[in-house]
Motif scaffolding. Structure first.
Motif: not given
Length: 345
Positions: A59-79
């Motif tokens: 679903g759209a939320f699944s695709i968008i959420g996956t991309a969001m998680a990738d951004i967070i993991n690469k740009n927010v230390p400690g999360i």
């Protein structure tokens, strides 16, 4: 964004490739999925594991959420972020309310119903003070489709019929009930909802196991395009009386229309339908620093979201409060970032 013919199929293929690529990201990261409520525990000292409630797989939320998680993991230390596969908007709000997830994707109309204790939230009203807005996003449109060569030509023809409305808790379920109520058709008496994942609903239509499918999504919607590639479809148009009633009684819905030829066989435009805004919310107990760092990363890496899902160009600073204004307060972490860049006073 409107596409026709080969452009639609190209878009669908691009989405599939994007989803597959994102799902293959290494680490715990982005691609990590858990079932709803199955929140991952921190496994290393100093790392905070967070979950994003999304939708059924694909679903759209699944695709968008996956991309969001990738951004967070690469740009927010400690999360370290992962997505949770869920039934969609309604379930996600409850997961956030119960603090089973840190971030929840939902729709503005579902949020309004949850806060009012109406629709599928009757008897389980969500306290307004518990839920805070994180960011606003793209618009979605109600699309109700049938086989072009079938007997269903209008909403009136759906009396006594089966309608696939997405998984239990999805935004299309509440929207379709609103529509059928406007026609005077009582749920489970005058019509029967079938709670199927959007891809399964499309297949059920082409196989003759349901009479229509409702989806609340961007245009074009991948499951609809897939169904239309197998059998030509038509989209149903609301009657003027019912449309006026819905818009007057449900101010959280936004008037919408659909051009002709978005899908294979769809010769006629839809002049009267409605939509809502996709939003992200969080429980009030999620810390200001966490939300600040998350929204900063997401807003400043919007191009990564757009690469995964084109309509993510609407998950922008300009739309930061879209669908949230007047419903919930914005999270102080989001406000801190917006004030920092001069987007709000």
């Amino acid at each position: 964004m409107k596409k026709t013919g080969k452009a639609v199929m190209g878009y669908v293929l691009a989405m599939a490739v994007s989803a597959a690529a994102l799902a293959g990201c290494g680490g715990n990261p982005a691609g990590g999925q858990t079932e709803a409520g199955g929140k991952a525990e921190a496994q290393s000292e100093g790392t905070k594991y967070i979950s994003i409630a999304t939708s059924s797989s694909g679903g759209a939320f699944s695709i968008i959420g996956t991309a969001m998680a990738d951004i967070i993991n690469k740009n927010v230390p400690g999360i370290s972020a992962n997505i949770e596969v869920t039934g969609g908007s309604s379930e996600n709000i409850l997961l956030a309310e119960n603090e089973n997830v840190e971030l929840a994707m939902t729709a503005s109309d579902v949020l309004a119903l949850a806060l009012a204790g109406e629709g599928s939230f009757e008897g389980k009203q969500v306290p307004k003070e518990d839920i805070l807005g994180v960011m606003g996003g793209h618009m979605t449109t109600l699309q109700v489709y049938v086989l072009k060569d079938g007997p269903i030509k209008s909403y009136e023809d759906l009396k006594g019929k089966k309608v696939a409305v997405g998984p239990a808790g999805s935004v299309a379920g509440d929207a379709m009930k609103t529509v059928m109520d406007a026609y005077g058709y009582e749920i489970n008496k005058d019509w029967t909802p079938e709670y199927l994942a959007h891809g399964d609903g499309a297949e059920a239509l082409t196989d003759g196991n349901v009479d229509a499918v409702a989806i609340m999504s961007t245009l074009p919607a991948s499951p609809v395009a897939t169904a239309a590639a197998s059998r030509e479809i038509s989209l149903l148009d609301l009657g003027q009386e019912q449309y006026d009633k819905i818009i007057a009684e449900c101010p959280y819905y936004i008037p919408a229309s659909i051009e002709a030829n978005v899908y294979n066989g769809q010769d006629n435009p839809v002049e009267r339908t409605f939509g809502s805004a996709s939003v992200m919310v969080a429980h009030k107990n999620v810390s200001e620093d966490e939300i600040y760092n998350i929204v900063k990363a997401l807003f400043e890496n919007n191009d990564v979201l757009v690469a995964a899902y084109p309509q993510c160009d609407e998950w922008s600073v300009e739309n930061a409060t879209r669908g949230l204004d007047g419903l919930v307060d914005m999270h102080p972490g989001t406000l801190k970032y917006l004030k920092e860049i001069g987007a709000v006073q």
